[in-house]
Design a protein around this motif. Structure first.
Motif, PDB file in Angstrom:
ATOM      1  N   ILE A  18      47.958  42.296  39.969  1.00  0.00           N
ATOM      2  CA  ILE A  18      47.133  42.935  41.002  1.00  0.00           C
ATOM      3  C   ILE A  18      47.883  42.990  42.326  1.00  0.00           C
ATOM      4  O   ILE A  18      47.827  43.995  43.047  1.00  0.00           O
ATOM      5  CB  ILE A  18      45.772  42.222  41.139  1.00  0.00           C
ATOM      6  CG1 ILE A  18      44.896  42.540  39.934  1.00  0.00           C
ATOM      7  CG2 ILE A  18      45.052  42.620  42.416  1.00  0.00           C
ATOM      8  CD1 ILE A  18      44.544  44.014  39.769  1.00  0.00           C
ATOM      9  N   VAL A  70      42.843  48.238  39.648  1.00  0.00           N
ATOM     10  CA  VAL A  70      42.377  47.789  40.959  1.00  0.00           C
ATOM     11  C   VAL A  70      40.898  48.136  41.137  1.00  0.00           C
ATOM     12  O   VAL A  70      40.123  47.329  41.669  1.00  0.00           O
ATOM     13  CB  VAL A  70      43.245  48.383  42.090  1.00  0.00           C
ATOM     14  CG1 VAL A  70      42.617  48.158  43.451  1.00  0.00           C
ATOM     15  CG2 VAL A  70      44.645  47.791  42.052  1.00  0.00           C
ATOM     16  N   HIS A 127      38.859  45.659  39.072  1.00  0.00           N
ATOM     17  CA  HIS A 127      38.867  44.351  39.733  1.00  0.00           C
ATOM     18  C   HIS A 127      38.004  44.375  40.997  1.00  0.00           C
ATOM     19  O   HIS A 127      37.364  43.370  41.320  1.00  0.00           O
ATOM     20  CB  HIS A 127      40.305  43.929  40.063  1.00  0.00           C
ATOM     21  CG  HIS A 127      41.010  43.301  38.909  1.00  0.00           C
ATOM     22  ND1 HIS A 127      41.418  41.997  38.919  1.00  0.00           N
ATOM     23  CD2 HIS A 127      41.376  43.799  37.703  1.00  0.00           C
ATOM     24  CE1 HIS A 127      42.006  41.720  37.760  1.00  0.00           C
ATOM     25  NE2 HIS A 127      41.988  42.806  37.019  1.00  0.00           N
ATOM     26  N   LEU A 128      37.988  45.486  41.695  1.00  0.00           N
ATOM     27  CA  LEU A 128      37.145  45.605  42.884  1.00  0.00           C
ATOM     28  C   LEU A 128      35.669  45.506  42.505  1.00  0.00           C
ATOM     29  O   LEU A 128      34.896  44.796  43.159  1.00  0.00           O
ATOM     30  CB  LEU A 128      37.421  46.919  43.612  1.00  0.00           C
ATOM     31  CG  LEU A 128      36.637  47.151  44.899  1.00  0.00           C
ATOM     32  CD1 LEU A 128      36.990  46.097  45.940  1.00  0.00           C
ATOM     33  CD2 LEU A 128      36.930  48.545  45.440  1.00  0.00           C
ATOM     34  N   GLU A 147      34.465  44.016  39.851  1.00  0.00           N
ATOM     35  CA  GLU A 147      34.237  42.624  39.453  1.00  0.00           C
ATOM     36  C   GLU A 147      34.103  41.720  40.675  1.00  0.00           C
ATOM     37  O   GLU A 147      33.249  40.822  40.702  1.00  0.00           O
ATOM     38  CB  GLU A 147      35.383  42.131  38.573  1.00  0.00           C
ATOM     39  CG  GLU A 147      35.394  42.742  37.199  1.00  0.00           C
ATOM     40  CD  GLU A 147      36.624  42.385  36.398  1.00  0.00           C
ATOM     41  OE1 GLU A 147      36.531  42.447  35.154  1.00  0.00           O
ATOM     42  OE2 GLU A 147      37.666  42.038  36.992  1.00  0.00           O
ATOM     43  N   GLY A 148      34.926  41.960  41.680  1.00  0.00           N
ATOM     44  CA  GLY A 148      34.842  41.172  42.907  1.00  0.00           C
ATOM     45  C   GLY A 148      33.526  41.366  43.624  1.00  0.00           C
ATOM     46  O   GLY A 148      32.940  40.414  44.148  1.00  0.00           O
ATOM     47  N   GLY A 182      34.296  36.376  45.784  1.00  0.00           N
ATOM     48  CA  GLY A 182      34.565  37.790  45.520  1.00  0.00           C
ATOM     49  C   GLY A 182      36.054  38.098  45.558  1.00  0.00           C
ATOM     50  O   GLY A 182      36.578  38.811  44.696  1.00  0.00           O
ATOM     51  N   VAL A 183      36.750  37.551  46.544  1.00  0.00           N
ATOM     52  CA  VAL A 183      38.205  37.758  46.647  1.00  0.00           C
ATOM     53  C   VAL A 183      38.903  37.085  45.472  1.00  0.00           C
ATOM     54  O   VAL A 183      39.813  37.662  44.855  1.00  0.00           O
ATOM     55  CB  VAL A 183      38.744  37.236  47.998  1.00  0.00           C
ATOM     56  CG1 VAL A 183      40.258  37.243  48.020  1.00  0.00           C
ATOM     57  CG2 VAL A 183      38.187  38.070  49.139  1.00  0.00           C
ATOM     58  N   THR A 201      37.695  36.496  42.490  1.00  0.00           N
ATOM     59  CA  THR A 201      37.440  37.281  41.286  1.00  0.00           C
ATOM     60  C   THR A 201      38.196  38.598  41.321  1.00  0.00           C
ATOM     61  O   THR A 201      38.635  39.088  40.275  1.00  0.00           O
ATOM     62  CB  THR A 201      35.929  37.516  41.110  1.00  0.00           C
ATOM     63  OG1 THR A 201      35.278  36.250  41.080  1.00  0.00           O
ATOM     64  CG2 THR A 201      35.632  38.258  39.826  1.00  0.00           C
ATOM     65  N   PHE A 202      38.374  39.186  42.500  1.00  0.00           N
ATOM     66  CA  PHE A 202      39.176  40.404  42.591  1.00  0.00           C
ATOM     67  C   PHE A 202      40.578  40.153  42.047  1.00  0.00           C
ATOM     68  O   PHE A 202      41.122  40.979  41.314  1.00  0.00           O
ATOM     69  CB  PHE A 202      39.256  40.897  44.038  1.00  0.00           C
ATOM     70  CG  PHE A 202      40.231  42.016  44.227  1.00  0.00           C
ATOM     71  CD1 PHE A 202      39.926  43.302  43.818  1.00  0.00           C
ATOM     72  CD2 PHE A 202      41.475  41.791  44.792  1.00  0.00           C
ATOM     73  CE1 PHE A 202      40.834  44.345  43.978  1.00  0.00           C
ATOM     74  CE2 PHE A 202      42.388  42.812  44.959  1.00  0.00           C
ATOM     75  CZ  PHE A 202      42.059  44.101  44.554  1.00  0.00           C
TER      76      PHE A 202
END
Length: 103
Positions: free
Chosen positions: A22, A57, A60-61, A63-64, A82-83, A85-86
């Motif tokens: 990432i 990305v 992942h965003l 998910e975050g 959140g960060v 998990t991102f």
């Protein structure tokens, strides 16, 4: 080695690889943005790489964001989780939702 040890080891490796990929995707997108501003030609052979990294990305965003929304209900700091998990992806969500609820 039992199943739980193998699961923890695999989870740790996935986290490390995910963070590296990432971060690399963000760096690649930053380079692409800079190349566009500076009128530097980007090889067209990288278009598939850009498509894959943008998809990763974006996932992942999402998910975050999901982790940030549900973090406070699991006694976690929303922005921090959140960060986290991102960068680590689905593993972070699995950790968040498999923690035992305090009663």
């Amino acid at each position: 080695m039992n199943f739980n040890d193998a699961k923890k080891t695999l989870s740790a490796w996935i986290k490390v690889i995910s963070i590296v990929l990432i971060t690399g995707a963000i760096a690649l997108e930053s380079w692409n943005f800079y190349a566009g501003l500076a009128n530097i030609p980007v090889p067209s052979s990288l278009n598939i790489v850009f498509a894959i990294e943008r998809f990763a990305v974006a996932v992942h965003l999402v998910e975050g964001i999901v982790a940030a929304v549900f973090a406070s209900s699991r006694q976690q700091r929303p922005l921090q989780y959140g960060v986290y998990t991102f960068f680590v992806g689905t593993v972070g969500l699995l950790e968040l939702f498999t923690k035992v609820d305090p009663e």
